[in-house]
Motif scaffolding. Structure first.
Motif, short mmCIF file in Angstrom:
data_model
loop_
_atom_site.label_atom_id
_atom_site.label_comp_id
_atom_site.label_asym_id
_atom_site.label_seq_id
_atom_site.Cartn_x
_atom_site.Cartn_y
_atom_site.Cartn_z
N TYR A 246 6.21 -40.80 29.72
CA TYR A 246 6.51 -39.72 28.76
C TYR A 246 7.80 -40.07 28.00
O TYR A 246 7.88 -39.93 26.77
N LEU A 276 0.98 -32.90 18.16
CA LEU A 276 1.42 -32.16 19.34
C LEU A 276 0.40 -31.07 19.72
O LEU A 276 0.08 -30.87 20.89
N LEU A 279 -2.84 -32.75 21.11
CA LEU A 279 -2.63 -33.32 22.44
C LEU A 279 -2.44 -32.23 23.49
O LEU A 279 -2.86 -32.40 24.66
N SER A 280 -1.84 -31.12 23.12
CA SER A 280 -1.70 -30.00 24.06
C SER A 280 -3.07 -29.46 24.45
O SER A 280 -3.32 -29.15 25.63
N LEU A 300 2.12 -37.15 24.22
CA LEU A 300 2.86 -35.90 23.96
C LEU A 300 4.34 -36.18 23.72
O LEU A 300 4.96 -35.59 22.83
#
Length: 387
Positions: A246, A276, A279-280, A300
């Motif tokens: 990450y 974003l 991907l969430s 993310l």
């Protein structure tokens, strides 16, 4: 870039490690302090509350101070709060040290940002701020997984001791590279001019974007460790490696975002926020599939942090020659998001919704943030680049 810009980035790394590392230590803190995971998560929100208050207050109090003096004082207090946090066994005391430490950390961020703006030409502000903010992404790559490993093997207190030591090292760098002189009285920031800038409604729209994008990132990030162990099915030992991925994604994202944010702020924001949101949603659907969840989490970080330089660049552009208080308020907006994100996530977890639901909450907050960007893009912004 002046060497001081990189030193300030390393100083943010030292303090940012503390800001981020609790995301990997929630299970250990919950067990040791005899509180629930959402209660432990409130330590993250408490940190954000301290930053929310500290940025505008401390930047006003230190308007005419030597910037080096202010930066050194903030680092010293931050280090002392981590010593106190490492020595306590009380959840309440730890909560208080987090708030106080965050209060001065916010002051450091604000003064560091103004220092950077003064050191570089206006066409390089977003890039310089991406270097400073890059300290936070390095903290996600190195500090966050290191803090998690230390917490798992030596107790969470060891991570606090490490942060205190890093802050002492950062103080030596600031002492060596940041100019010591006080602002010239003739050109020093004036509170009246700083307040006048805040009347600009467009600036508050930019603050809203900052808060919503940050909440979108934090609603998932704050609970990554329990999500990975309880929903994805990974072992606790695998969590630091995923957090490092990450962080690597974050570093790549902020580097790319910093290259384009000065010239293309709206394009940068639109692409990063849209990514974003997508991907969430993907995380909500794939959280129980390890390979896919790890891939999505890595991306993310990249799309989330790619927005950061543009969020700062918009505020610098709108604030013009009086950026001090506007910059501090933007940092407060970041911390509204840092406060709201974990809080919303905690509500969902307490309600029994499950960790994958965090992705859907992020979709909602991210969509709201995208609407503020689209709204701003179609306003006649005379002092902002809309390319």
């Amino acid at each position: 870039m002046p060497i001081a810009v990189y030193v300030l980035g390393l100083s943010i790394f030292a303090q940012g490690t503390s800001e981020l590392m609790l995301a990997g230590l929630l299970p250990e803190l919950s067990t040791d302090l005899h509180v629930s995971i959402p209660q432990a998560g409130l330590l993250i929100s408490a940190f954000a509350v301290g930053m929310l208050l500290g940025a505008p207050i401390l930047v006003v109090l230190t308007l005419r101070w030597s910037r080096r003096t202010a930066l050194l004082l903030f680092l010293a207090v931050f280090a002392l709060m981590h010593v106190a946090g490492a020595l306590t066994t009380s959840y309440t005391v730890l909560l208080a040290t987090r708030i106080i430490g965050a209060f001065v950390y916010a002051g450091f961020w604000s003064v560091a940002a103004v220092t950077v703006v003064a050191l570089v030409p206006s066409t390089s502000r977003a890039r310089a701020m991406s270097i400073v903010t890059g300290g936070l992404t390095i903290a996600t790559i190195v500090g966050l997984p290191l803090g998690t490993v230390l917490g798992q093997h030596l107790g969470w207190q060891s991570a606090f001791w490490t942060v205190a030591a890093l802050c002492v090292l950062a103080m030596s760098g600031v002492l060596a590279t940041v100019p010591a002189e006080k602002p010239d009285p003739a050109t020093a920031p004036r509170l009246s001019a700083e307040l006048k800038v805040l009347v600009n409604a467009r600036l508050w729209l930019a603050f809203g974007t900052t808060a919503l994008v940050t909440a979108t990132i934090l609603v998932v990030f704050s609970y990554l460790a329990p999500l990975l162990t309880r929903s994805t099915g990974l072992s606790a030992g695998a969590v630091p490696a995923v957090l490092a991925l990450y962080g690597l994604g974050s570093f790549i994202g902020i580097t790319v975002g910093g290259r384009f944010a000065d010239a293309l702020p709206f394009h940068t924001l639109f692409i990063s926020i849209t990514g974003l949101i997508a991907l969430s949603a993907a995380l909500a659907l794939t959280a129980t599939t390890p390979v896919l969840a790890i891939l999505v989490i890595s991306l993310l970080g990249g799309f989330g942090f790619a927005a950061n330089p543009a969020l700062n660049a918009r505020v610098f552009s709108l604030a013009g020659d009086a950026p001090t208080l506007a910059t501090a308020t933007n940092f407060s907006a970041f911390n509204v998001g840092i406060t709201v994100g974990p809080w919303l996530g905690g509500l969902a977890i307490d309600a029994g919704a499950g960790y994958p639901t965090l992705g859907w909450i992020a979709v909602a907050t991210g969509s709201a943030g995208l609407l503020t960007v689209l709204r701003a893009a179609f306003l006649p912004l005379s002092r902002e680049c809309v390319t």
